[in-house]
Design an enzyme around this catalytic site. Structure first.
Site, PDB file in Angstrom:
ATOM      1  N   ASP A   1      -0.393   0.157  -5.252  1.00 53.79           N
ATOM      2  CA  ASP A   1      -1.497   0.823  -4.559  1.00 53.79           C
ATOM      3  C   ASP A   1      -2.783   0.531  -5.325  1.00 53.79           C
ATOM      4  OD1 ASP A   1      -1.476   3.145  -2.223  1.00 53.79           O
ATOM      5  OD2 ASP A   1      -3.271   3.213  -3.480  1.00 53.79           O
TER       6      ASP A   1
ATOM      7  N   ASP B   1      -5.524  -4.433  -5.835  1.00 52.76           N
ATOM      8  CA  ASP B   1      -5.944  -4.587  -4.449  1.00 52.76           C
ATOM      9  C   ASP B   1      -4.936  -5.491  -3.733  1.00 52.76           C
ATOM     10  OD1 ASP B   1      -7.131  -5.243  -2.080  1.00 52.76           O
ATOM     11  OD2 ASP B   1      -8.978  -6.052  -2.945  1.00 52.76           O
TER      12      ASP B   1
ATOM     13  N   CYS C   1       0.899  -1.174   0.000  1.00 54.96           N
ATOM     14  CA  CYS C   1       0.000   0.000   0.000  1.00 54.96           C
ATOM     15  C   CYS C   1       0.926   1.208   0.000  1.00 54.96           C
ATOM     16  CB  CYS C   1      -0.859  -0.002   1.250  1.00 54.96           C
ATOM     17  SG  CYS C   1      -1.749  -1.544   1.493  1.00 54.96           S
ATOM     18  N   ALA C   2       1.414   1.564  -1.153  1.00 53.82           N
ATOM     19  CA  ALA C   2       2.636   2.372  -1.194  1.00 53.82           C
ATOM     20  C   ALA C   2       2.438   3.867  -1.411  1.00 53.82           C
ATOM     21  CB  ALA C   2       3.552   1.819  -2.274  1.00 53.82           C
ATOM     22  N   ALA C   3       1.292   4.281  -1.948  1.00 54.21           N
ATOM     23  CA  ALA C   3       1.154   5.700  -2.304  1.00 54.21           C
ATOM     24  C   ALA C   3       0.936   6.546  -1.050  1.00 54.21           C
ATOM     25  CB  ALA C   3      -0.011   5.877  -3.266  1.00 54.21           C
TER      26      ALA C   3
ATOM     27  N   ASP D   1       1.855  -1.197   4.812  1.00 58.07           N
ATOM     28  CA  ASP D   1       1.541   0.063   5.513  1.00 58.07           C
ATOM     29  C   ASP D   1       0.074   0.349   5.177  1.00 58.07           C
ATOM     30  OD1 ASP D   1       2.188   2.409   6.973  1.00 58.07           O
ATOM     31  OD2 ASP D   1       2.446   3.533   5.114  1.00 58.07           O
TER      32      ASP D   1
ATOM     33  N   GLY E   1       4.165   7.351  -1.343  1.00 51.86           N
ATOM     34  CA  GLY E   1       5.443   6.765  -1.715  1.00 51.86           C
ATOM     35  C   GLY E   1       6.659   7.161  -0.909  1.00 51.86           C
TER      36      GLY E   1
ATOM     37  N   CYS F   1      -0.842   4.388  10.790  1.00 49.44           N
ATOM     38  CA  CYS F   1      -0.717   5.648  11.530  1.00 49.44           C
ATOM     39  C   CYS F   1      -1.958   5.799  12.402  1.00 49.44           C
ATOM     40  CB  CYS F   1      -0.482   6.834  10.611  1.00 49.44           C
ATOM     41  SG  CYS F   1      -1.603   6.917   9.227  1.00 49.44           S
TER      42      CYS F   1
HETATM   43  C1  LIG Z   1      -1.308   4.809   4.815  1.00 50.66           C
HETATM   44  S1  LIG Z   1      -1.385   5.019   3.118  1.00 50.66           S
HETATM   45  C2  LIG Z   1       0.157   4.466   2.620  1.00 50.66           C
HETATM   46  C3  LIG Z   1       1.256   5.463   2.773  1.00 50.66           C
HETATM   47  C4  LIG Z   1       2.508   5.048   2.061  1.00 50.66           C
HETATM   48  N1  LIG Z   1       2.971   3.757   2.485  1.00 50.66           N
HETATM   49  C5  LIG Z   1       3.620   6.063   2.207  1.00 50.66           C
HETATM   50  O1  LIG Z   1       4.518   5.876   3.002  1.00 50.66           O
HETATM   51  O2  LIG Z   1       3.606   7.071   1.493  1.00 50.66           O
HETATM   52  C6  LIG Z   1      -2.416   3.747   2.634  1.00 50.66           C
HETATM   53  C7  LIG Z   1      -2.514   3.526   1.146  1.00 50.66           C
HETATM   54  O3  LIG Z   1      -3.210   2.306   0.953  1.00 50.66           O
HETATM   55  C8  LIG Z   1      -3.933   2.400  -0.228  1.00 50.66           C
HETATM   56  N2  LIG Z   1      -4.945   1.315  -0.180  1.00 50.66           N
HETATM   57  C9  LIG Z   1      -6.160   1.315   0.385  1.00 50.66           C
HETATM   58  N3  LIG Z   1      -6.752   0.124   0.229  1.00 50.66           N
HETATM   59  C10 LIG Z   1      -5.874  -0.639  -0.451  1.00 50.66           C
HETATM   60  C11 LIG Z   1      -5.902  -1.964  -0.955  1.00 50.66           C
HETATM   61  N4  LIG Z   1      -6.948  -2.746  -0.770  1.00 50.66           N
HETATM   62  N5  LIG Z   1      -4.844  -2.402  -1.658  1.00 50.66           N
HETATM   63  C12 LIG Z   1      -3.763  -1.620  -1.873  1.00 50.66           C
HETATM   64  N6  LIG Z   1      -3.688  -0.354  -1.424  1.00 50.66           N
HETATM   65  C13 LIG Z   1      -4.722   0.118  -0.717  1.00 50.66           C
HETATM   66  C14 LIG Z   1      -4.479   3.799  -0.223  1.00 50.66           C
HETATM   67  O4  LIG Z   1      -4.796   4.204  -1.538  1.00 50.66           O
HETATM   68  C15 LIG Z   1      -3.304   4.570   0.380  1.00 50.66           C
HETATM   69  O5  LIG Z   1      -2.524   5.108  -0.639  1.00 50.66           O
END
Ligand SMILES: C[S@@+](CC[C@H](N)C(=O)[O-])C[C@H]1O[C@@H](n2cnc3c(N)ncnc32)[C@H](O)[C@@H]1O
Length: 702
Positions: free
Chosen positions: A214, A241, A182-184, A264, A186, A317
């Site tokens: 993501d 997903d 869940c990288a965005a 994350d 980033g 978080c």
């Molecule tokens: C806490 S943020 C991640 C922050 C990121 N790791 C960073 O350090 O910049 C959570 C992310 O999970 C993504 N997300 C939500 N549901 C998800 C899923 N089922 N699969 C993958 N990503 C998901 C969201 O779009 C969001 O970008």
């Protein structure tokens, strides 16, 4: 008595003025209205859950209500980071302190930037002002300029302090296969990329890589932006997903298992209230209940994709045990000894934190707490599940939840964060079945091959990928005997060690414009999984078309990617410059008037004669301490840097050159713009009035 002009106002001119008054609303110009940072349910909930010792609770709440200090870290793998750190400490912070003193009554000690002692090599710093305060203070415009320009050139990252912890605990080495689920946007992916490149004893491109994923297609492009800054051929961005992340295939059609996985996960985010004050308004006890299931499914999928002996980090978080310990406990329980929570705190020595909780309760929407699932009224059965509760106290010790890390805001003056580090000891109990499925797929794939083990096209039948966002251009790799590669090879005297099949373009037809480079390992993932997962971006731009008739090769080197192949380029395309030459080249912002070779040092003039026209590599060496290399252009009578202005500023900063021409004071600029606007406005008003007067006269005349 004068006439009442109002009655006779020209309606057209009036409409024009009215329109001006109702310009689109510009949020940024509005003074900051503080959100009331209070939420009785929040305070009651966490007091009941005992997230910290009772005597600390007030400190916890008080810290949570304060603005978050800005933090940044220097890019670890850049050789120049040592020099940049010296400049930050000796120059930037001195300017900052003198600027900040006028803004603040507090004593000097409290204002001093603080090194985050748990981050290695003094690379992470906390300023004692929020990002908003820095942005809005004229006294700090140079600091703000520094933060923006060095971020753009990939030499620093502005990242919240606690968000730097999970990648540190992941302990990434240059050969690791990493997955960031869940990288965005980033920031943690960037840290993982840095870790892959930070072993300076590794020559050439590291063997490891990171797949950053993501589910949100738009946010994937934030990820592209973040990762691109680091100019690495070792990352790949996917869009799916995480809970249903497909098995990926590498060489020999083997399912890829990852050495390092970061989950994350999406969360309620109440640990970010210092930065996102609106969470105070939105916070509800039920928020976490709705997230637990997804968080568990993502963590479970991560565990499945982990190599035996591999390490995964689960983080949020959020302060809430339902999103944290409850998820980890559920996973460990189901893994029946195959996964273990480990103590990784040695990677963050000096960080203050609480151990993971071993007891919590589950609350309903109306804040009624339950310690046992059996006591929960039936009406809440869709929201509250048995797995959210802690196991009996006689059992809890075996889950090692005390090894989890919960950072609270008052402990290190940060946001709040939760991190659990897990190691995989054996296959998960249900993983055998998954592997059997994979073997079956492999067998099916082999049958579709042409018999000699080489796949004809893509091995797997094209499956319908979920429709996330717009269609991406294909990834088309060079063949070993790609025709245009021969011209690259000849012109840049590329060594035979260069593997042209790591080069790719994104256009199937027509002239190739940009040529990207990715590592052999990333190439295998791209080639074998095109129909398996939505691929968004990979490869660092390394060559770009420049139809210049003076150059024998129609592609110039690109600064972003050239570092990765620098050691493979021959000496005939290199020029060593002296300090004054360097400064002249970096200060030249006009490609139409490049620096004249006649104005450069004698040694450069001599080398210039030996190098043919076109793209070349410029070296500047200050001994062991600093070595700079960048892409240049050798013209007939000129030599110029072929780089972005932010990279120029960075290098000028490193050699201590004068940067005043780049120090734009946006406050002065804005004041000037407004002055011009007022003058124009006055003029327009006067014109409108004249026009009105004329029209009035006409009226009168009539
Ligand atoms: C806490 S943020 C991640 C922050 C990121 N790791 C960073 O350090 O910049 C959570 C992310 O999970 C993504 N997300 C939500 N549901 C998800 C899923 N089922 N699969 C993958 N990503 C998901 C969201 O779009 C969001 O970008």
């Amino acid at each position: 008595m004068g006439r009442n002009r109002k009655r006779n106002v020209n309606p057209f001119a009036q409409r024009k003025r009215d329109n001006k008054q109702f310009q689109p609303y510009d949020k940024r110009s509005e003074p900051y209205h503080d959100i009331v940072r209070e939420n009785a349910e929040f305070e009651k909930y966490y007091k009941h859950q005992k997230v910290c010792p009772e005597d600390e609770y007030n400190h916890f709440i008080t810290a949570l209500k304060k603005d978050l200090p800005a933090t940044f870290r220097l890019t670890a793998f850049k050789g120049e980071s040592k020099r940049l750190l010296e400049i930050v400490k000796e120059k930037l912070f001195v300017d900052y302190l003198s600027g900040v003193k006028d803004l603040n009554e507090e004593n000097d000690e409290e204002l001093k930037p603080k090194n985050l002692e748990w981050y290695p090599n003094e690379l992470a710093w906390q300023l004692q002002l929020s990002r908003k305060n820095i942005r809005r203070s004229e006294k700090l415009f140079k600091l703000h300029n520094f933060l923006i320009s060095e971020t753009k050139s990939g030499n620093i990252s502005r990242q919240e302090g606690v968000s730097m912890i999970p990648p540190l605990l992941l302990d990434v080495k240059s050969h690791h296969k990493c997955l960031d689920l869940c990288a965005a946007p980033g920031s943690k992916t960037a840290q993982i990329i840095e870790a892959l490149h930070s072993d300076l004893s590794v020559k050439g491109i590291p063997k490891g890589y990171v797949i950053a994923n993501d589910v949100d297609n738009k946010r994937c492009y934030m990820l592209v932006h973040q990762s691109k800054r680091l100019n690495s051929p070792c990352y790949l961005i996917t869009n799916c997903d995480a809970a249903r992340f497909p098995n990926l295939y590498g060489n020999n059609q083997k399912v890829v298992k990852f050495d390092r996985i970061l989950a994350d996960v999406p969360c309620s985010g109440d640990g970010t209230m210092r930065k996102n004050a609106d969470i105070w308004l939105k916070w509800k006890p039920a928020n976490s209940l709705g997230l637990h299931g997804l968080q568990y499914r993502i963590a479970k999928r991560a565990a499945e994709m982990l190599e035996i002996g591999g390490r995964m980090v689960y983080s949020t978080c959020s302060i809430n045990p339902i999103e944290n310990e409850a998820v980890i406990c559920r996973l460990i329980r189901e893994a029946r000894g195959t996964l273990e929570v480990i103590d990784a705190s040695t990677h963050v020595k000096g960080l203050k934190y609480n151990q993971g909780m071993t007891y919590w309760e589950v609350a309903t929407k109306d804040l009624k707490f339950y310690s046992k699932y059996e006591d929960v009224p039936a009406e809440f059965s869709t929201l509250i599940h048995k797995e959210m509760f802690p196991p009996p106290s006689s059992e809890i010790a075996k889950y090692n939840l005390q090894h989890c890390i919960r950072v609270l805001p008052h402990q290190n003056n940060t946001g709040a964060f939760f991190i659990a580090v897990l190691e995989k000891k054996q296959l998960l109990p249900w993983e055998k079945q998954i592997d059997e499925d994979a073997i079956e797929t492999k067998a099916r794939t082999a049958a579709e091959n042409n018999g000699d083990g080489e796949t004809i096209e893509n091995p797997r039948k094209k499956k319908k990928l979920a429709n996330y966002g717009h269609r991406e251009d294909p990834f088309i790799f060079f063949k070993a005997d790609e025709e245009i590669y021969e011209t690259f090879k000849k012109f840049y005297q590329l060594s035979d060690d260069f593997d042209p099949t790591c080069l790719l373009t994104r256009c199937a037809t027509g002239k190739k414009k940009n040529v990207y480079l990715c590592s052999p390992e990333v190439r295998e993932i791209l080639r074998n999984n095109e129909n398996n997962i939505k691929l968004i971006n990979s490869g660092v731009k390394t060559f770009s078309r420049c139809d210049n008739k003076n150059m024998e090769c129609q592609f110039r080197l690109v600064y972003e990617g050239f570092h990765n192949i620098d050691h493979l380029v021959g000496d005939e395309r290199r020029i060593n410059v002296e300090r004054d030459d360097l400064i002249k080249m970096l200060n030249n912002l006009n490609p139409l008037e490049p620096p004249l070779i006649a104005d450069m040092s004698e040694s450069v003039q001599k080398q210039h004669e030996k190098v043919t026209s076109g793209s070349c590599i410029i070296h500047y060496n200050e001994g062991d301490d600093l070595e700079l290399r960048f892409v240049g252009w050798r013209g007939n009578k000129t030599l110029r840097a072929y780089i972005d202005v932010n990279d120029s500023i960075h290098m000028l900063r490193l050699v201590g050159a004068d940067l005043s021409k780049y120090e734009v004071n946006k406050f002065e600029e804005k004041a000037k713009r407004e002055l011009v606007k007022t003058d124009e406005g006055d003029e327009e008003m006067a014109q409108d009035d004249d026009q009105e007067q004329n029209e009035l006269h006409i009226d009168e005349d009539n």
